[in-house]
Scaffold this motif. Structure first.
Motif, mmCIF file in Angstrom:
data_model
loop_
_atom_site.group_PDB
_atom_site.id
_atom_site.type_symbol
_atom_site.label_atom_id
_atom_site.label_comp_id
_atom_site.label_asym_id
_atom_site.label_seq_id
_atom_site.Cartn_x
_atom_site.Cartn_y
_atom_site.Cartn_z
ATOM 1 N N MET A 35 0.847 -1.191 0.000
ATOM 2 C CA MET A 35 0.000 0.000 0.000
ATOM 3 C C MET A 35 0.884 1.243 0.000
ATOM 4 S SD MET A 35 -3.094 -1.031 2.529
ATOM 5 C CE MET A 35 -2.388 -2.393 3.443
ATOM 6 N N LYS A 36 0.696 2.072 -1.021
ATOM 7 C CA LYS A 36 1.518 3.275 -1.153
ATOM 8 C C LYS A 36 0.697 4.548 -1.201
ATOM 9 C CE LYS A 36 5.355 1.007 -3.315
ATOM 10 N NZ LYS A 36 5.613 0.118 -4.367
ATOM 11 N N THR A 37 -0.580 4.438 -1.527
ATOM 12 C CA THR A 37 -1.416 5.627 -1.661
ATOM 13 C C THR A 37 -2.692 5.465 -0.841
ATOM 14 O OG1 THR A 37 -2.635 4.794 -3.574
ATOM 15 C CG2 THR A 37 -0.586 5.994 -4.027
ATOM 16 N N GLN B 62 -7.951 2.569 0.660
ATOM 17 C CA GLN B 62 -9.400 2.509 0.430
ATOM 18 C C GLN B 62 -9.790 1.185 -0.212
ATOM 19 O OE1 GLN B 62 -9.698 6.114 -1.913
ATOM 20 N NE2 GLN B 62 -10.889 7.101 -0.291
ATOM 21 N N GLN B 63 -9.003 0.735 -1.181
ATOM 22 C CA GLN B 63 -9.302 -0.540 -1.841
ATOM 23 C C GLN B 63 -9.146 -1.711 -0.881
ATOM 24 O OE1 GLN B 63 -10.686 -0.796 -4.955
ATOM 25 N NE2 GLN B 63 -10.769 1.395 -4.542
ATOM 26 N N PHE C 22 -13.167 -5.606 2.812
ATOM 27 C CA PHE C 22 -13.889 -5.986 4.029
ATOM 28 C C PHE C 22 -15.283 -5.370 4.073
ATOM 29 C CE2 PHE C 22 -9.434 -6.459 5.030
ATOM 30 C CZ PHE C 22 -9.408 -7.702 5.648
ATOM 31 N N GLY C 23 -15.680 -4.753 2.982
ATOM 32 C CA GLY C 23 -17.001 -4.140 2.923
ATOM 33 C C GLY C 23 -17.066 -2.783 3.592
ATOM 34 N N ILE C 24 -15.923 -2.148 3.762
ATOM 35 C CA ILE C 24 -15.864 -0.847 4.430
ATOM 36 C C ILE C 24 -15.608 0.237 3.388
ATOM 37 C CG2 ILE C 24 -14.648 0.566 6.120
ATOM 38 C CD1 ILE C 24 -13.869 -2.127 7.498
#
Length: 79
Positions: free
Chosen positions: A13-15, A20-21, A26-28
Motif C-alpha cells: 500500500m503506497k497511496t 481505500q481498496q 472488508f465491505g468498508i
C-alpha cells in the motif's frame, strides 16, 4: 482448499487509494465529506481489522504510514 479473500496477499500500500481498496475488501467504504475525517475513520477501521487478526503487522504498518502521511499533507493544505 479455498482461501478466504482476506488472506490473499496484496501489493504494498503506497497511496490513500490503495488503503481505500484494502478496506473495500472488508465491505468498508469511507466517505465523510471531508478528507481529514475520512483519513481518521480509515485509521479506526484499520485498527479494528488488525485487532481482529485479519491483517498482518506489515500490512497494518504500511497502511498506517500512508494514512499518517496523507493526514499531514491534508493539514498543510488546509493552512
Amino acid at each position: 482448499m479455498i482461501i478466504p479473500f482476506f488472506y490473499v496477499k496484496i501489493k504494498a500500500m503506497k497511496t490513500l487509494y490503495d488503503v481505500q481498496q484494502y478496506l473495500k475488501r472488508f465491505g468498508i467504504i469511507v466517505y465523510m465529506g471531508k478528507r481529514l475525517y475520512d483519513i481518521e475513520l480509515m485509521r479506526i477501521e484499520l485498527k479494528r481489522i488488525y485487532d481482529a487478526g485479519l491483517m498482518d503487522k506489515l500490512e497494518f504498518f504500511e497502511a498506517e504510514g500512508v494514512l499518517r502521511r496523507e493526514y499531514k499533507i491534508e493539514l498543510e493544505r488546509e493552512k
